[in-house]
Design a protein around this motif. Structure first.
Motif, PDB file in Angstrom:
ATOM      1  N   GLU A 197       4.868  -1.829 -11.995  1.00 24.69           N
ATOM      2  CA  GLU A 197       5.571  -3.077 -12.291  1.00 24.69           C
ATOM      3  C   GLU A 197       4.595  -4.168 -12.722  1.00 24.69           C
ATOM      4  OE1 GLU A 197       8.837  -3.396 -12.459  1.00 24.69           O
ATOM      5  OE2 GLU A 197       8.970  -1.279 -11.957  1.00 24.69           O
ATOM      6  N   GLN A 198       3.467  -4.278 -12.029  1.00 25.80           N
ATOM      7  CA  GLN A 198       2.467  -5.286 -12.401  1.00 25.80           C
ATOM      8  C   GLN A 198       1.917  -5.012 -13.791  1.00 25.80           C
ATOM      9  OE1 GLN A 198      -0.445  -4.935  -9.323  1.00 25.80           O
ATOM     10  NE2 GLN A 198       0.691  -6.191  -7.861  1.00 25.80           N
TER      11      GLN A 198
ATOM     12  N   ALA B 143       4.637  -0.251  -7.460  1.00 28.43           N
ATOM     13  CA  ALA B 143       4.272  -1.670  -7.541  1.00 28.43           C
ATOM     14  C   ALA B 143       3.215  -1.884  -8.617  1.00 28.43           C
ATOM     15  CB  ALA B 143       3.763  -2.162  -6.194  1.00 28.43           C
ATOM     16  N   LYS B 144       2.245  -0.977  -8.704  1.00 33.39           N
ATOM     17  CA  LYS B 144       1.214  -1.076  -9.736  1.00 33.39           C
ATOM     18  C   LYS B 144       1.832  -0.944 -11.127  1.00 33.39           C
ATOM     19  CE  LYS B 144      -3.203  -1.049 -10.874  1.00 33.39           C
ATOM     20  NZ  LYS B 144      -4.074  -2.173 -10.673  1.00 33.39           N
TER      21      LYS B 144
ATOM     22  N   GLN C 112       5.109   4.100  -3.281  1.00 34.43           N
ATOM     23  CA  GLN C 112       5.554   2.719  -3.410  1.00 34.43           C
ATOM     24  C   GLN C 112       4.435   1.836  -3.956  1.00 34.43           C
ATOM     25  OE1 GLN C 112       8.806   1.964  -3.149  1.00 34.43           O
ATOM     26  NE2 GLN C 112       8.822   4.181  -2.916  1.00 34.43           N
TER      27      GLN C 112
END
Length: 120
Positions: A72-73, A69-70, A65
């Protein structure tokens, strides 16, 4: 058969063959991962192996997860930098960020796949 029908059959055949290939690859991955885990993760004690697999799977899912998230950033950063500037330095930076995004996505996907095998 008309040209449209021939094209339709060809495209569907490609889709079916792709699905069969992906399915066979996924099954082979799962089977190989299970064999490796059975041989190396507490091979003499089934309950320890099951508990360790479950714990590692949950930890892997949690870690993945963070990778997602990384991704997406990094993806949003690439989109904003590529639309705001067009110099050669910015494009080379964007290319590196794009490659890094691909590596992160592969890492997240692989971590999720192995974690699913471990939890199962």
């Amino acid at each position: 058969m008309s040209k449209a029908q021939t094209l339709f059959v060809a495209l569907n055949m490609k889709r079916v063959l792709t699905h069969v290939g992906v399915g066979m690859g996924a099954a082979s991955f799962w089977r190989g991962a299970w064999y490796v885990l059975d041989d190396h993760l507490f091979p003499e004690e089934a309950w320890k192996s099951a508990l360790a697999s479950f714990g590692l799977g949950v930890a892997g899912m949690t870690a993945s997860q963070g990778l997602v998230a990384k991704c997406e950033q990094l993806g949003s950063k690439i989109n904003t930098t590529s639309s705001s500037s067009s110099s050669s330095n910015a494009s080379s930076s964007s290319l590196m960020a794009s490659r890094r995004l691909k590596v992160f996505r592969f890492g997240a996907l692989y971590t999720i796949a192995v974690s699913c095998v471990l939890v199962w």
